[in-house]
Design a protein around this motif. Structure first.
Motif, PDB file in Angstrom:
ATOM      1  N   UNK A  85       0.834  -1.195   0.000  1.00 63.20           N
ATOM      2  CA  UNK A  85       0.000   0.000   0.000  1.00 63.20           C
ATOM      3  C   UNK A  85       0.868   1.244   0.000  1.00 63.20           C
ATOM      4  N   UNK A  86       0.334   2.322  -0.541  1.00 62.84           N
ATOM      5  CA  UNK A  86       1.063   3.579  -0.561  1.00 62.84           C
ATOM      6  C   UNK A  86       1.450   3.974   0.861  1.00 62.84           C
ATOM      7  N   UNK A  87       2.716   4.305   1.062  1.00 63.03           N
ATOM      8  CA  UNK A  87       3.232   4.649   2.390  1.00 63.03           C
ATOM      9  C   UNK A  87       2.920   6.099   2.714  1.00 63.03           C
ATOM     10  N   UNK A  88       2.456   6.327   3.940  1.00 64.46           N
ATOM     11  CA  UNK A  88       2.305   7.674   4.470  1.00 64.46           C
ATOM     12  C   UNK A  88       3.003   7.716   5.821  1.00 64.46           C
ATOM     13  N   UNK A  89       3.480   8.873   6.206  1.00 66.38           N
ATOM     14  CA  UNK A  89       4.265   9.017   7.434  1.00 66.38           C
ATOM     15  C   UNK A  89       3.515   8.614   8.693  1.00 66.38           C
ATOM     16  N   UNK A  90       2.198   8.697   8.685  1.00 66.81           N
ATOM     17  CA  UNK A  90       1.437   8.425   9.896  1.00 66.81           C
ATOM     18  C   UNK A  90       1.030   6.966  10.065  1.00 66.81           C
ATOM     19  N   UNK A  91       1.544   6.072   9.224  1.00 63.33           N
ATOM     20  CA  UNK A  91       1.196   4.657   9.355  1.00 63.33           C
ATOM     21  C   UNK A  91       1.861   4.029  10.576  1.00 63.33           C
ATOM     22  N   UNK A  92       1.251   2.962  11.059  1.00 66.73           N
ATOM     23  CA  UNK A  92       1.755   2.262  12.246  1.00 66.73           C
ATOM     24  C   UNK A  92       3.185   1.791  12.035  1.00 66.73           C
ATOM     25  N   UNK A  93       3.932   1.727  13.110  1.00 64.25           N
ATOM     26  CA  UNK A  93       5.340   1.328  13.073  1.00 64.25           C
ATOM     27  C   UNK A  93       5.532  -0.188  13.058  1.00 64.25           C
ATOM     28  N   UNK A  94       4.458  -0.942  12.979  1.00 66.62           N
ATOM     29  CA  UNK A  94       4.587  -2.396  13.047  1.00 66.62           C
ATOM     30  C   UNK A  94       4.787  -3.053  11.689  1.00 66.62           C
ATOM     31  N   UNK A  95       5.021  -2.278  10.668  1.00 63.06           N
ATOM     32  CA  UNK A  95       5.269  -2.829   9.345  1.00 63.06           C
ATOM     33  C   UNK A  95       6.785  -2.832   9.121  1.00 63.06           C
ATOM     34  N   UNK A  96       7.327  -3.912   8.614  1.00 61.18           N
ATOM     35  CA  UNK A  96       8.783  -4.063   8.637  1.00 61.18           C
ATOM     36  C   UNK A  96       9.608  -3.165   7.705  1.00 61.18           C
ATOM     37  N   UNK A  97       9.169  -2.949   6.458  1.00 58.51           N
ATOM     38  CA  UNK A  97       9.991  -2.171   5.532  1.00 58.51           C
ATOM     39  C   UNK A  97       9.130  -1.311   4.619  1.00 58.51           C
ATOM     40  N   UNK A  98       9.776  -0.286   4.075  1.00 61.50           N
ATOM     41  CA  UNK A  98       9.163   0.565   3.054  1.00 61.50           C
ATOM     42  C   UNK A  98      10.044   0.458   1.816  1.00 61.50           C
ATOM     43  N   UNK A  99       9.411   0.305   0.643  1.00 65.21           N
ATOM     44  CA  UNK A  99      10.161   0.228  -0.604  1.00 65.21           C
ATOM     45  C   UNK A  99       9.703   1.340  -1.540  1.00 65.21           C
ATOM     46  N   UNK A 100      10.638   1.781  -2.414  1.00 66.34           N
ATOM     47  CA  UNK A 100      10.332   2.740  -3.464  1.00 66.34           C
ATOM     48  C   UNK A 100      10.370   1.992  -4.792  1.00 66.34           C
TER      49      UNK A 100
END
Length: 72
Positions: A39-54
């Motif tokens: 899903x599209x990443x936003x700064x306010x998402x929960x910290x329980x997700x392991x990684x963000x990719x571009x």
């Protein structure tokens, strides 16, 4: 795709285009709770997700990505 727990910032990986909600080059995505979608990443998402990719490029049914953040 690599095991998300083993990915580190700067590593490259691939995601199936069908797994990404509205894929767009240059945007960042975070893995959804069902562990098969991104899903599209936003700064306010929960910290329980392991990684963000571009997404760096899309080639057919594959999104080529770079890990940009490791949240936990």
């Amino acid at each position: 795709m690599h095991n998300v727990e083993c990915l580190e910032v700067g590593m490259v990986t691939q995601i199936g285009k069908a797994q990404v909600n509205e894929p767009e080059v240059g945007r960042e995505y975070v893995r959804g709770f069902d562990s098969n979608s991104w899903l599209l990443f936003t700064e306010d998402q929960a910290e329980d997700r392991p990684v963000v990719v571009r997404i760096d490029s899309i080639d057919g049914d594959v999104c080529h990505c770079t890990v940009t953040r490791k949240l936990s």
